[in-house]
Structure formats: C-alpha cells, structure tokens
Scaffold this motif. Structure first.
Motif, PDB file in Angstrom:
ATOM      1  N   GLY A  32       0.834  -1.192   0.000  1.00  9.77           N
ATOM      2  CA  GLY A  32       0.000   0.000   0.000  1.00  9.77           C
ATOM      3  C   GLY A  32       0.866   1.237   0.000  1.00  9.77           C
ATOM      4  O   GLY A  32       2.095   1.169  -0.066  1.00  9.77           O
ATOM      5  N   PHE A  33       0.222   2.400   0.064  1.00 13.44           N
ATOM      6  CA  PHE A  33       0.946   3.665   0.066  1.00 13.44           C
ATOM      7  C   PHE A  33       0.971   4.223   1.481  1.00 13.44           C
ATOM      8  O   PHE A  33      -0.073   4.378   2.109  1.00 13.44           O
ATOM      9  N   PHE A  34       2.161   4.480   1.960  1.00  9.44           N
ATOM     10  CA  PHE A  34       2.346   5.063   3.278  1.00  9.44           C
ATOM     11  C   PHE A  34       3.178   6.323   3.123  1.00  9.44           C
ATOM     12  O   PHE A  34       4.273   6.284   2.572  1.00  9.44           O
ATOM     13  N   SER A  35       2.660   7.421   3.599  1.00 13.91           N
ATOM     14  CA  SER A  35       3.318   8.705   3.426  1.00 13.91           C
ATOM     15  C   SER A  35       4.641   8.732   4.187  1.00 13.91           C
ATOM     16  O   SER A  35       4.660   8.571   5.410  1.00 13.91           O
ATOM     17  N   PRO A  36       5.760   8.961   3.512  1.00 14.10           N
ATOM     18  CA  PRO A  36       7.051   8.911   4.184  1.00 14.10           C
ATOM     19  C   PRO A  36       7.436  10.207   4.896  1.00 14.10           C
ATOM     20  O   PRO A  36       8.378  10.225   5.653  1.00 14.10           O
ATOM     21  N   HIS A  37       6.724  11.277   4.655  1.00 11.65           N
ATOM     22  CA  HIS A  37       7.176  12.569   5.166  1.00 11.65           C
ATOM     23  C   HIS A  37       6.094  13.362   5.894  1.00 11.65           C
ATOM     24  O   HIS A  37       6.186  14.574   6.011  1.00 11.65           O
ATOM     25  N   SER A  38       5.065  12.722   6.367  1.00 14.25           N
ATOM     26  CA  SER A  38       3.949  13.429   6.980  1.00 14.25           C
ATOM     27  C   SER A  38       4.259  13.806   8.426  1.00 14.25           C
ATOM     28  O   SER A  38       4.694  12.979   9.225  1.00 14.25           O
ATOM     29  N   TRP A  39       3.986  15.066   8.765  1.00 13.11           N
ATOM     30  CA  TRP A  39       4.139  15.550  10.133  1.00 13.11           C
ATOM     31  C   TRP A  39       2.816  15.537  10.879  1.00 13.11           C
ATOM     32  O   TRP A  39       2.780  15.835  12.078  1.00 13.11           O
ATOM     33  N   GLN A  40       1.739  15.203  10.188  1.00 13.81           N
ATOM     34  CA  GLN A  40       0.414  15.273  10.802  1.00 13.81           C
ATOM     35  C   GLN A  40       0.213  14.266  11.941  1.00 13.81           C
ATOM     36  O   GLN A  40      -0.432  14.614  12.933  1.00 13.81           O
ATOM     37  N   PRO A  41       0.727  13.036  11.862  1.00 12.71           N
ATOM     38  CA  PRO A  41       0.565  12.137  13.014  1.00 12.71           C
ATOM     39  C   PRO A  41       1.237  12.666  14.280  1.00 12.71           C
ATOM     40  O   PRO A  41       0.734  12.447  15.388  1.00 12.71           O
ATOM     41  N   LEU A  42       2.342  13.375  14.122  1.00  9.19           N
ATOM     42  CA  LEU A  42       3.006  13.973  15.272  1.00  9.19           C
ATOM     43  C   LEU A  42       2.125  15.051  15.907  1.00  9.19           C
ATOM     44  O   LEU A  42       2.000  15.125  17.133  1.00  9.19           O
ATOM     45  N   MET A  43       1.474  15.849  15.066  1.00  6.68           N
ATOM     46  CA  MET A  43       0.572  16.892  15.554  1.00  6.68           C
ATOM     47  C   MET A  43      -0.627  16.263  16.275  1.00  6.68           C
ATOM     48  O   MET A  43      -1.021  16.726  17.349  1.00  6.68           O
ATOM     49  N   LEU A  44      -1.190  15.208  15.696  1.00  3.87           N
ATOM     50  CA  LEU A  44      -2.312  14.529  16.344  1.00  3.87           C
ATOM     51  C   LEU A  44      -1.891  13.868  17.653  1.00  3.87           C
ATOM     52  O   LEU A  44      -2.631  13.886  18.636  1.00  3.87           O
ATOM     53  N   GLY A  45      -0.723  13.274  17.673  1.00  6.06           N
ATOM     54  CA  GLY A  45      -0.223  12.658  18.895  1.00  6.06           C
ATOM     55  C   GLY A  45       0.001  13.679  19.993  1.00  6.06           C
ATOM     56  O   GLY A  45      -0.315  13.429  21.165  1.00  6.06           O
ATOM     57  N   PHE A  46       0.532  14.829  19.646  1.00  5.22           N
ATOM     58  CA  PHE A  46       0.747  15.890  20.619  1.00  5.22           C
ATOM     59  C   PHE A  46      -0.583  16.402  21.167  1.00  5.22           C
ATOM     60  O   PHE A  46      -0.751  16.565  22.384  1.00  5.22           O
ATOM     61  N   GLY A  47      -1.536  16.629  20.266  1.00  6.02           N
ATOM     62  CA  GLY A  47      -2.856  17.078  20.708  1.00  6.02           C
ATOM     63  C   GLY A  47      -3.555  16.034  21.560  1.00  6.02           C
ATOM     64  O   GLY A  47      -4.203  16.359  22.560  1.00  6.02           O
ATOM     65  N   GLY A  48      -3.422  14.756  21.186  1.00  9.10           N
ATOM     66  CA  GLY A  48      -4.019  13.684  21.982  1.00  9.10           C
ATOM     67  C   GLY A  48      -3.376  13.563  23.348  1.00  9.10           C
ATOM     68  O   GLY A  48      -4.052  13.298  24.349  1.00  9.10           O
ATOM     69  N   ALA A  49      -2.059  13.755  23.410  1.00  8.25           N
ATOM     70  CA  ALA A  49      -1.371  13.691  24.696  1.00  8.25           C
ATOM     71  C   ALA A  49      -1.833  14.806  25.625  1.00  8.25           C
ATOM     72  O   ALA A  49      -2.062  14.580  26.820  1.00  8.25           O
ATOM     73  N   ILE A  50      -2.000  15.995  25.077  1.00  3.67           N
ATOM     74  CA  ILE A  50      -2.492  17.107  25.907  1.00  3.67           C
ATOM     75  C   ILE A  50      -3.935  16.844  26.335  1.00  3.67           C
ATOM     76  O   ILE A  50      -4.316  17.121  27.474  1.00  3.67           O
ATOM     77  N   ALA A  51      -4.750  16.268  25.429  1.00  2.00           N
ATOM     78  CA  ALA A  51      -6.147  15.976  25.773  1.00  2.00           C
ATOM     79  C   ALA A  51      -6.222  14.945  26.893  1.00  2.00           C
ATOM     80  O   ALA A  51      -7.022  15.088  27.820  1.00  2.00           O
ATOM     81  N   PHE A  52      -5.417  13.902  26.833  1.00  2.00           N
ATOM     82  CA  PHE A  52      -5.435  12.908  27.900  1.00  2.00           C
ATOM     83  C   PHE A  52      -4.816  13.451  29.189  1.00  2.00           C
ATOM     84  O   PHE A  52      -5.205  13.042  30.274  1.00  2.00           O
ATOM     85  N   LEU A  53      -3.870  14.358  29.055  1.00  2.00           N
ATOM     86  CA  LEU A  53      -3.307  15.000  30.236  1.00  2.00           C
ATOM     87  C   LEU A  53      -4.354  15.861  30.941  1.00  2.00           C
ATOM     88  O   LEU A  53      -4.310  16.024  32.161  1.00  2.00           O
ATOM     89  N   SER A  54      -5.307  16.364  30.161  1.00  2.00           N
ATOM     90  CA  SER A  54      -6.345  17.209  30.764  1.00  2.00           C
ATOM     91  C   SER A  54      -7.228  16.425  31.732  1.00  2.00           C
ATOM     92  O   SER A  54      -7.839  17.019  32.617  1.00  2.00           O
ATOM     93  N   ILE A  55      -7.299  15.115  31.585  1.00  2.00           N
ATOM     94  CA  ILE A  55      -8.071  14.306  32.533  1.00  2.00           C
ATOM     95  C   ILE A  55      -7.422  14.366  33.915  1.00  2.00           C
ATOM     96  O   ILE A  55      -8.106  14.453  34.932  1.00  2.00           O
TER      97      ILE A  55
END
Length: 132
Positions: free
Chosen positions: A76-99
């Motif tokens: 399949g095709f996997f994006s080799p240069h995407s920064w978006q998962p890092l942004m989502l991971g950072f936002g998710g980490a802050i969201a879970f930290l808010s608990i």
C-alpha cells in the motif's frame, strides 16, 4: 484475510467464555467489564476481516500451498514525510493529560487535534480548486 477473520471470531468465543467464567467466579465488575469489552472488540475485528475478505482477492495467507515469496510486493501507500501524526499525537497527549490536570487543558489541545486531522485528511488533495 479469511483465516485472520476466523481466528478473531474464535478468539472472541474464547474471550466470551472466559468473561462469563470470570464474572461468575470472581464477582469483580472491572475485570468482567474489560473482558466483555475485549469480546466486543474481537467480534468487530473478526467481522471486519471476514467482510473484507469477500471483497478482495485471496491472498497468499489463504492458500495452504503458498510460499513466503508469494506474498511479496507492495502493501500500500504510506506517506514517508507526513508531520500530521506527530501533531495529532501531541494534541491527543495534551487531551489525555487534561483528565489528570484539569479539563481546561482540553481547550489547548483542540487546535492541535483539528489542525492535525484536517492536515492529514487533505494532505494529498489535488482537487479542481487547488491553487498551483
């Protein structure tokens, strides 16, 4: 995919039996609930794999006479240069930290999650309204 779907269905049957036995024997609600949730998740995955196996060609894993090399090739095709998962991971980490810290912190995570999600979805968009 057909064999993986069957494996997950059999796994879900096993988990359901163990959830019932555990619930009756221990009378502990948290573990019993976790086992029933694992049963539901296993059924969903098994159903999805079985449902998808009917719509795609049979793979090498479905043939008992296949060699390892028969399954080689592009997966399949996997994006080799995407920064978006890092942004989502950072936002998710802050969201879970808010608990743990406070619910007010979720307001700071929302922009990271929204920007990361939209960026990832439209990363390879080449529509008629795209500017050059």
């Amino acid at each position: 995919m057909k064999i993986q779907g069957r494996m997950f269905i059999w796994l879900s049957v096993f988990i359901l039996i163990m959830a019932i036995v555990y619930g009756v024997w221990s009378k502990e609600p948290a573990g019993t609930t976790a086992l029933f949730l694992a049963f539901g998740l296993s059924v969903m995955i098994g159903f999805y794999l079985g449902f998808t196996a009917r719509r795609v060609d049979a793979g090498a894993q479905d043939d008992k006479e296949a060699d390892v090399a028969d399954d080689a090739g592009e997966l399949g095709f996997f994006s080799p240069h995407s920064w978006q998962p890092l942004m989502l991971g950072f936002g998710g980490a802050i969201a879970f930290l808010s608990i743990a810290v406070g619910w007010w912190l979720i307001y700071f995570s929302a922009p990271f999650i929204v920007i990361g999600l939209f960026g990832w979805v439209f990363e390879y968009y080449h529509g008629e309204n795209r500017t050059q």
